[in-house]
Design an enzyme around this catalytic site. Structure first.
Site, PDB file in Angstrom:
ATOM      1  N   CYS A  67     -17.105  -1.634 -54.577  1.00 46.98           N
ATOM      2  CA  CYS A  67     -16.819  -0.234 -54.275  1.00 46.98           C
ATOM      3  C   CYS A  67     -15.341   0.073 -54.507  1.00 46.98           C
ATOM      4  O   CYS A  67     -14.473  -0.683 -54.080  1.00 46.98           O
ATOM      5  CB  CYS A  67     -17.191   0.070 -52.827  1.00 46.98           C
ATOM      6  SG  CYS A  67     -16.928   1.803 -52.362  1.00 46.98           S
ATOM      7  N   CYS A  71     -11.691   1.314 -47.766  1.00 47.91           N
ATOM      8  CA  CYS A  71     -11.949   1.338 -46.326  1.00 47.91           C
ATOM      9  C   CYS A  71     -11.566  -0.008 -45.718  1.00 47.91           C
ATOM     10  O   CYS A  71     -12.071  -1.053 -46.133  1.00 47.91           O
ATOM     11  CB  CYS A  71     -13.418   1.646 -46.060  1.00 47.91           C
ATOM     12  SG  CYS A  71     -14.010   3.172 -46.861  1.00 47.91           S
ATOM     13  N   CYS A  74     -14.254  -2.754 -44.603  1.00 47.63           N
ATOM     14  CA  CYS A  74     -15.448  -3.012 -45.411  1.00 47.63           C
ATOM     15  C   CYS A  74     -15.294  -4.212 -46.348  1.00 47.63           C
ATOM     16  O   CYS A  74     -14.351  -4.281 -47.153  1.00 47.63           O
ATOM     17  CB  CYS A  74     -15.785  -1.765 -46.235  1.00 47.63           C
ATOM     18  SG  CYS A  74     -17.370  -1.902 -47.097  1.00 47.63           S
ATOM     19  N   CYS A 111     -33.609   2.927 -44.303  1.00 47.76           N
ATOM     20  CA  CYS A 111     -32.300   3.387 -44.772  1.00 47.76           C
ATOM     21  C   CYS A 111     -31.852   2.526 -45.941  1.00 47.76           C
ATOM     22  O   CYS A 111     -31.971   1.296 -45.893  1.00 47.76           O
ATOM     23  CB  CYS A 111     -31.281   3.309 -43.643  1.00 47.76           C
ATOM     24  SG  CYS A 111     -31.788   4.187 -42.143  1.00 47.76           S
ATOM     25  N   CYS A 142     -33.826   7.503 -45.384  1.00 42.30           N
ATOM     26  CA  CYS A 142     -32.401   7.777 -45.196  1.00 42.30           C
ATOM     27  C   CYS A 142     -31.640   7.036 -46.283  1.00 42.30           C
ATOM     28  O   CYS A 142     -32.030   5.929 -46.675  1.00 42.30           O
ATOM     29  CB  CYS A 142     -31.952   7.312 -43.811  1.00 42.30           C
ATOM     30  SG  CYS A 142     -30.174   7.573 -43.472  1.00 42.30           S
ATOM     31  N   CYS A 202     -26.974  12.297 -40.763  1.00 46.06           N
ATOM     32  CA  CYS A 202     -26.740  11.098 -39.964  1.00 46.06           C
ATOM     33  C   CYS A 202     -25.252  10.794 -40.080  1.00 46.06           C
ATOM     34  O   CYS A 202     -24.771  10.500 -41.183  1.00 46.06           O
ATOM     35  CB  CYS A 202     -27.586   9.934 -40.490  1.00 46.06           C
ATOM     36  SG  CYS A 202     -27.253   8.353 -39.681  1.00 46.06           S
ATOM     37  N   ARG A 274     -27.410   5.984 -32.191  1.00 47.97           N
ATOM     38  CA  ARG A 274     -27.814   4.662 -32.681  1.00 47.97           C
ATOM     39  C   ARG A 274     -26.768   3.608 -32.320  1.00 47.97           C
ATOM     40  O   ARG A 274     -25.595   3.734 -32.670  1.00 47.97           O
ATOM     41  CB  ARG A 274     -28.020   4.677 -34.192  1.00 47.97           C
ATOM     42  CG  ARG A 274     -28.416   3.308 -34.757  1.00 47.97           C
ATOM     43  CD  ARG A 274     -28.731   3.382 -36.233  1.00 47.97           C
ATOM     44  NE  ARG A 274     -29.904   4.185 -36.474  1.00 47.97           N
ATOM     45  CZ  ARG A 274     -30.044   5.014 -37.516  1.00 47.97           C
ATOM     46  NH1 ARG A 274     -29.057   5.144 -38.369  1.00 47.97           N
ATOM     47  NH2 ARG A 274     -31.147   5.700 -37.674  1.00 47.97           N
TER      48      ARG A 274
END
Length: 332
Positions: A67, A71, A74, A111, A142, A202, A274
């Site tokens: 990616c 972040c 991550c 998901c 999702c 979400c 969640r």
């Protein structure tokens, strides 16, 4: 005296159930004596949900690693040396097969996550086929694919996608301490595109990234004050990963985490809250407090994208001890 205490906890002197929220109002709730806060959260929870039912969701990484975002938490970022190898987008047939196994094991929502800044046009055909295939199994669908423009959101909605996950991660103030390649405003833009397409949002965040209590409160104020609060609010406890900038972050104190869950329940009374990443580091007692505070959704399975998650046997044993049952499957 008991009557007075009960009246104080069930009245709405601060307009708790009515956005817009201010930081001062939210902090006043967060800072209540712990037992009072939990009673308020459990009372609120029972007004909209069965307190002994928890939604089971399964998460699959359909495209791992590589990616371009940075972040700080991550392992999938190409900026970090986490040792994770990038993979190509998974074949549609394999995704459907994994979803079928998840459904048969009791999951009601499936998901799918891809480590992208945003999906490319060449990937949309396969992504749409995944949504259609999982939807045909009778499951809620999702996805989390990064940023979406309105056209992409509408395409996913037309394919049958029920929810789109796009977390704001933390407060606007602390956001730049964690991420520099995407702005807080861009995250809100994607949420607006998802909402305008007719899909459900979400959206939650991560705690334990070195933020202050005020940042956790501000994150929830932002979510509660959206034009519509998210239908699902995942609260993640950071899993420190070696090779990432937050690999040495100090863990959040458990009582503070439970307070965050309780505040989310009170501020967003009709949302699914969640209990997400980080459950492997939580004791059974901590998880039980989170359920009492209003958490009513978890991910099941051994992994969450690339991180460990409690196995289904452990979750089933905890549910038996607590008298909790999964949400019943609905016909979609």
């Amino acid at each position: 005296m008991n009557a007075e205490l009960g009246s104080d906890l069930t009245s709405d002197p601060l307009g708790w159930a009515h956005p817009p929220w201010t930081r001062a109002e939210a902090q006043a709730v967060y800072d209540r004596p712990f037992n009072d806060l939990l009673l308020r959260a459990q009372t609120t929870h029972r007004e909209s949900f069965d307190p002994n039912r928890v939604q089971l969701s399964r998460l699959l990484s359909i495209k791992t690693g590589g990616c371009p975002e940075d972040c700080g938490y991550c392992s999938q970022s190409s900026h970090h040396q986490s040792g994770l190898k990038a993979s190509k987008l998974m074949e549609v047939e394999r995704v459907i097969a994994e979803a079928t196994k998840a459904r048969d094991a009791g999951a009601t929502r499936y998901c799918m996550g891809a480590a992208w800044r945003s999906p490319k046009e060449r990937d949309m055909e396969a992504v749409v086929a995944m949504v259609e295939g999982v939807k045909a199994l009778g499951m809620e669908t999702c996805m989390t694919l990064g940023m979406l423009d309105l056209g992409q959101a509408q395409q996913l909605k037309q394919a049958g996608l029920d929810y789109y996950n796009h977390n704001i991660d933390t407060s606007e103030r602390y956001y730049t301490e964690v991420i520099s390649t995407r702005t807080f405003a861009e995250r809100l833009d994607t949420l607006a595109n998802v909402r305008d397409s007719g899909m459900k949002v979400c959206c939650g965040g991560i705690v334990g990234m070195g933020e202050e209590k005020a940042d956790r409160i501000d994150m929830l104020v932002t979510l509660a004050n959206l034009p519509e609060p998210p239908d699902s609010v995942p609260i993640n406890m950071l899993i420190p990963i070696e090779g990432t900038p937050l690999g040495d972050a100090e863990p959040i104190e458990p009582i503070e985490f439970v307070r965050t869950i309780a505040l989310a329940r009170i501020m967003m009374p009709k949302s699914h809250v969640r209990l997400s990443a980080g459950r492997t580091a939580m004791s059974d007692e901590m998880q039980a407090l989170c359920f009492f505070a209003g958490a009513n959704s978890i991910f099941v399975g051994d992994t969450l994208l690339t991180a460990d998650n409690p196995g289904e046997d452990k979750d089933s044993a905890l549910f038996r001890r607590l008298g909790i049952k999964p949400f019943a499957r609905e016909v979609l």
